[in-house]
Scaffold this motif. Structure first.
Motif, PDB file in Angstrom:
ATOM      1  N   TYR A  74     -10.189  19.347  -3.514  1.00 35.40           N
ATOM      2  CA  TYR A  74      -9.097  20.381  -4.224  1.00 35.40           C
ATOM      3  C   TYR A  74      -7.379  20.302  -3.943  1.00 35.40           C
ATOM      4  N   THR A  75      -7.634  20.453  -2.362  1.00 35.24           N
ATOM      5  CA  THR A  75      -6.359  20.609  -2.082  1.00 35.24           C
ATOM      6  C   THR A  75      -5.208  19.312  -2.596  1.00 35.24           C
ATOM      7  N   ARG A 103     -11.335  13.533   1.450  1.00 37.87           N
ATOM      8  CA  ARG A 103     -12.877  14.064  -0.276  1.00 37.87           C
ATOM      9  C   ARG A 103     -12.384  13.470  -1.324  1.00 37.87           C
ATOM     10  N   GLN A 121     -12.555  26.399  -5.966  1.00 37.09           N
ATOM     11  CA  GLN A 121     -12.964  25.901  -7.309  1.00 37.09           C
ATOM     12  C   GLN A 121     -13.221  26.768  -8.506  1.00 37.09           C
ATOM     13  N   GLY A 155     -14.235  30.414  -0.124  1.00 36.27           N
ATOM     14  CA  GLY A 155     -14.581  31.541  -0.727  1.00 36.27           C
ATOM     15  C   GLY A 155     -13.233  32.742  -0.666  1.00 36.27           C
ATOM     16  N   SER A 179      -6.802  16.557   3.194  1.00 34.70           N
ATOM     17  CA  SER A 179      -9.300  16.402   2.615  1.00 34.70           C
ATOM     18  C   SER A 179      -8.908  15.053   2.395  1.00 34.70           C
ATOM     19  N   TYR A 197     -11.839  24.470   7.359  1.00 35.24           N
ATOM     20  CA  TYR A 197     -13.232  24.068   6.887  1.00 35.24           C
ATOM     21  C   TYR A 197     -13.475  24.668   7.733  1.00 35.24           C
ATOM     22  N   HIS A 198     -14.167  25.765   8.103  1.00 38.47           N
ATOM     23  CA  HIS A 198     -14.932  26.510   8.941  1.00 38.47           C
ATOM     24  C   HIS A 198     -14.837  26.941   9.499  1.00 38.47           C
ATOM     25  N   GLY A 199     -13.507  27.880   9.050  1.00 36.23           N
ATOM     26  CA  GLY A 199     -12.733  28.525   9.793  1.00 36.23           C
ATOM     27  C   GLY A 199     -11.394  27.968  10.632  1.00 36.23           C
TER      28      GLY A 199
HETATM   29  C1  LIG Z   1     -17.262  20.698   6.459  1.00 35.38           C
HETATM   30  C2  LIG Z   1     -16.630  21.885   5.817  1.00 35.38           C
HETATM   31  C3  LIG Z   1     -16.257  22.873   6.122  1.00 35.38           C
HETATM   32  C4  LIG Z   1     -15.690  24.497   5.073  1.00 35.38           C
HETATM   33  N1  LIG Z   1     -16.138  25.269   5.142  1.00 35.38           N
HETATM   34  C5  LIG Z   1     -15.154  25.915   4.701  1.00 35.38           C
HETATM   35  C6  LIG Z   1     -14.736  27.623   5.646  1.00 35.38           C
HETATM   36  O1  LIG Z   1     -15.134  28.200   6.679  1.00 35.38           O
HETATM   37  N2  LIG Z   1     -14.040  28.353   4.212  1.00 35.38           N
HETATM   38  C7  LIG Z   1     -14.081  28.102   2.819  1.00 35.38           C
HETATM   39  O2  LIG Z   1     -13.883  28.979   2.344  1.00 35.38           O
HETATM   40  N3  LIG Z   1     -14.603  27.154   2.692  1.00 35.38           N
HETATM   41  C8  LIG Z   1     -15.108  26.567   3.403  1.00 35.38           C
HETATM   42  N4  LIG Z   1     -15.128  24.918   2.866  1.00 35.38           N
HETATM   43  C9  LIG Z   1     -14.853  24.573   1.700  1.00 35.38           C
HETATM   44  C10 LIG Z   1     -13.471  24.485   1.593  1.00 35.38           C
HETATM   45  O3  LIG Z   1     -13.079  25.058   1.455  1.00 35.38           O
HETATM   46  C11 LIG Z   1     -14.040  23.837  -0.024  1.00 35.38           C
HETATM   47  O4  LIG Z   1     -14.562  21.981  -0.071  1.00 35.38           O
HETATM   48  C12 LIG Z   1     -12.462  23.663  -0.904  1.00 35.38           C
HETATM   49  O5  LIG Z   1     -12.648  22.614  -2.189  1.00 35.38           O
HETATM   50  C13 LIG Z   1     -11.156  22.285   0.249  1.00 35.38           C
HETATM   51  O6  LIG Z   1     -11.567  21.648   0.524  1.00 35.38           O
HETATM   52  P1  LIG Z   1     -11.275  19.966  -0.509  1.00 35.38           P
HETATM   53  O7  LIG Z   1      -9.852  20.239  -0.667  1.00 35.38           O
HETATM   54  O8  LIG Z   1     -11.632  19.819   0.581  1.00 35.38           O
HETATM   55  O9  LIG Z   1     -11.730  20.045  -1.752  1.00 35.38           O
HETATM   56  C14 LIG Z   1     -15.804  23.939   3.787  1.00 35.38           C
HETATM   57  C15 LIG Z   1     -15.889  22.078   3.375  1.00 35.38           C
HETATM   58  C16 LIG Z   1     -16.430  21.601   4.152  1.00 35.38           C
HETATM   59  C17 LIG Z   1     -16.989  19.724   3.673  1.00 35.38           C
END
Ligand SMILES: Cc1cc2nc3c(=O)[nH]c(=O)nc-3n(C[C@H](O)[C@H](O)[C@H](O)COP(=O)(O)O)c2cc1C
Length: 196
Positions: free
Chosen positions: A17-18, A13, A147, A114, A11, A80-82
């Motif tokens: 959180y990753t 971003r 989260q 999720g 990530s 992200y999106h599965g």
């Molecule tokens: C483009 C995008 C797609 C995502 N799709 C999913 C998903 O398919 N399933 C899910 O559980 N969370 C989804 N998330 C939420 C991320 O899992 C969440 O932001 C989490 O904090 C991990 O990402 P991070 O490391 O960028 O914070 C999505 C977030 C983004 C930005």
């Protein structure tokens, strides 16, 4: 022998959180004697889309050499999106064809917002790693409802979750110690015997 582990955070971003989860795994690696850790943050590399010339060829070469020099690799991706994040896929696509990930033991850590966790993305990452000839370890670590597991400062709020995340690192070291190091020392003995 020193064990070198390269970690890649999938990530980019700000405040992601990753990286918070990965930081616990990195801490676990740093606590292990004889282990050197090289964390890679993709936002610093400006990797090219596959097929386009790199804007920073030196950074790309350094990235490939760093991974090539690793004893093992820990890949951490958000779902992200599965699937895995596009930065993580871009990183793997920039590791060469054939890939310098080939033959490397790879631990997989996935985080998701999720409730089902990062099941789809960790499985996808495992398949990609196997495809490029790496050795993805069994039992990827998937963290659901990320989260709720960390505060915004990056502190883990649940002891069991922290232990589970740390296992992604210790499993990789255990695998290297039991499967990779004996092979390397055996080869060294054989080489010495051949050289007389
Ligand atoms: C483009 C995008 C797609 C995502 N799709 C999913 C998903 O398919 N399933 C899910 O559980 N969370 C989804 N998330 C939420 C991320 O899992 C969440 O932001 C989490 O904090 C991990 O990402 P991070 O490391 O960028 O914070 C999505 C977030 C983004 C930005």
């Amino acid at each position: 022998m020193s064990i070198r582990i390269v970690t890649i955070c999938g990530s980019v971003r700000p405040g992601n959180y990753t990286a918070m989860a990965l930081e616990l795994a990195i801490d676990e690696l740093r606590k292990t004697p004889g282990v050197e850790v090289i964390p890679i943050r993709l936002e610093t590399l400006d990797l090219p889309l596959p097929g386009l010339a790199p804007k920073n060829a030196a950074a790309l070469e350094q990235f490939q050499q760093t991974v090539a020099s690793a004893t093992g690799v820990l890949l951490a991706s958000p779902e992200y999106h599965g699937g895995i994040s596009s930065p993580m896929k871009l990183a793997i696509d920039n590791l060469g064809f054939p890939s310098v990930l080939g033959d490397k033991p790879v631990a997989i850590l996935g985080v998701a917002a999720g409730v089902i966790g990062a099941i789809k993305s960790t499985e996808q990452l495992r398949a990609i790693c196997a495809h490029v000839g790496a050795m993805p370890l069994p039992l990827a670590v998937s963290i659901a409802r990320i989260q709720q597991q960390f505060d915004t400062e990056g502190n883990c709020l649940d002891a069991a979750t922290e232990k589970y995340i740390r296992r992604s690192a210790s499993n990789l070291i255990d695998y290297i110690n039991h499967a990779v190091c004996p092979k390397i020392s055996l080869e060294a003995i054989l080489r010495e015997m051949e050289e007389g």
